[in-house]
Scaffold this motif. Sequence first.
Motif, mmCIF file in Angstrom:
data_model
loop_
_atom_site.group_PDB
_atom_site.id
_atom_site.type_symbol
_atom_site.label_atom_id
_atom_site.label_comp_id
_atom_site.label_asym_id
_atom_site.label_seq_id
_atom_site.Cartn_x
_atom_site.Cartn_y
_atom_site.Cartn_z
ATOM 1 N N PRO A 274 1.014 -1.040 0.073
ATOM 2 C CA PRO A 274 0.222 -0.090 -0.137
ATOM 3 C C PRO A 274 0.693 1.332 -0.025
ATOM 4 O O PRO A 274 0.448 2.279 -0.487
ATOM 5 N N LYS A 275 1.881 1.332 0.409
ATOM 6 C CA LYS A 275 3.000 2.320 0.604
ATOM 7 C C LYS A 275 4.289 1.829 -0.045
ATOM 8 O O LYS A 275 4.766 0.662 0.104
ATOM 9 N N LEU A 276 5.056 2.831 -0.639
ATOM 10 C CA LEU A 276 6.427 2.220 -1.068
ATOM 11 C C LEU A 276 7.483 2.385 -0.486
ATOM 12 O O LEU A 276 8.727 2.342 -0.709
ATOM 13 N N ASP A 277 7.238 2.601 1.072
ATOM 14 C CA ASP A 277 8.222 2.932 2.210
ATOM 15 C C ASP A 277 9.351 1.785 2.167
ATOM 16 O O ASP A 277 10.842 2.169 1.874
ATOM 17 N N ILE A 278 8.876 0.409 1.931
ATOM 18 C CA ILE A 278 9.841 -0.586 1.870
ATOM 19 C C ILE A 278 10.721 -0.491 0.875
ATOM 20 O O ILE A 278 11.976 -0.998 0.669
ATOM 21 N N TYR A 279 10.108 -0.450 -0.258
ATOM 22 C CA TYR A 279 10.554 -0.353 -1.568
ATOM 23 C C TYR A 279 11.768 0.406 -1.689
ATOM 24 O O TYR A 279 12.909 0.200 -1.966
#
Length: 446
Positions: A274-279
């Motif tokens: 849902p969010k690109l934070d980990i990517y």
Amino acid sequence: MFSKKKAIIIGGSISGKLAARILSDFFKEVVILERDKEPEGPFPRKGTRQGEHLHALLFAGQYGLEELFPGITEKFYSSGAVKINSTKDLAWFHHGVWKLRYAGEYTTTLQTRPHLEWHIEQYMKRIPNVSFHYNQDVKNYLYNVAENRVYGVEIKDSDHSIKSLTADLIVDASGADSLTTNWLTQRGITVPSEKIAIGLSYFSRLYHLPDSKNRDWMIKIIYPNPPHEKIGGTISKVEGERYIVTLLGYQNKIQEKEVLKSDNGFLELSKKLPKLDIYNEIKDGTPLTKTSVYRVPQINWKRFEKVEQLPNGLLLIGDTVCRLDPVFGQGMSIAVLEALALQKLLRDKNTLPKTATLFHKKVSQIISPIWNMVITEDFRYPGISGKKPISLKFQQWYTKNIFLLSSQNKTIYNSFINVMHLLKPTTILMHPRIIKRVLARFFLNK
């Protein structure tokens, strides 16, 4: 002075080690039979398929573990585990909102499961009346029909020879695939169970990340917002200046072959959260391991406390009784609570048959509210089969509001943390002031 002679633990799992720690105070000899070979360090082992993935020790488990193994928490830290402020250093995106972040009263230890388990095992090896027997595959129970009593086990050794060991108490801590249920079924004894098919898959890798002045967290959770979002993940700092990244998908949402077909598959999967934070964290990082996969097709609670003819001399603990959705990170902490319950019963000087009966009932009481919390969330996905609580719709509505208010209200978030970490019962979330805030939010958004 030991009041009992010998106990055998099937499985050197965390629950098995914890049971052995308790029994060592009451039995002259405690033997742990482990299928794996002896570990050479804090590394993943074959018999713990989930060992390469993210694990959490909740507050109740962390405090209980320190009670059973005094000084072990400091051992964790001195060998690299990461101590964090539980609310300040956690960035948590949950049901579409970010939880509040502030310097709270609790701390959390971040480490890999092999690191934690290794230190427990080293502690256990210093207890003189506990012995580990490795490469031991338990194949059958020794059973006295007339007395309805299990009095030992048959083992296949590493050289494929069969031998027998007898004991006053047999503890099955071998996990969800233990032999006990089939063994009982073959004798006409049915074990009632509750099963929920969730189709969960875990994919994990260890990373080295470049330094970043913008990294203001030690652990970040991106949780899917059901029913439409089914993929989530967590990135957590662990010992050795490494980060463990676990990506997950419900209802078989993740195509395993796509993830594993190339070295880039894991990174591509992280884009689907849902969010690109980990990517954004791992795209410039260095993978230290290959992608590990762990599947949980269903969760299962075996109701041994309801089995009327359960043989004497047999006690079940840990995942042997209940395999929960691991996303909620409660398994290890439940094992600690079960061990402490066993300790109390043995201190009360009950007979072994009475201790086992009371223990299985107590385990049911420990699991019941946690099982209810877990399936309330799992059932947010349509098509998941299993026995649903009568009040499911209300529970889902109410807890959803608690989750959303945890992004705004510190008091409510603190209450939720205490429930989530098994320190307080779920009833504290029904405090009048919390109900008032839930209703106010409902009418405001109506």
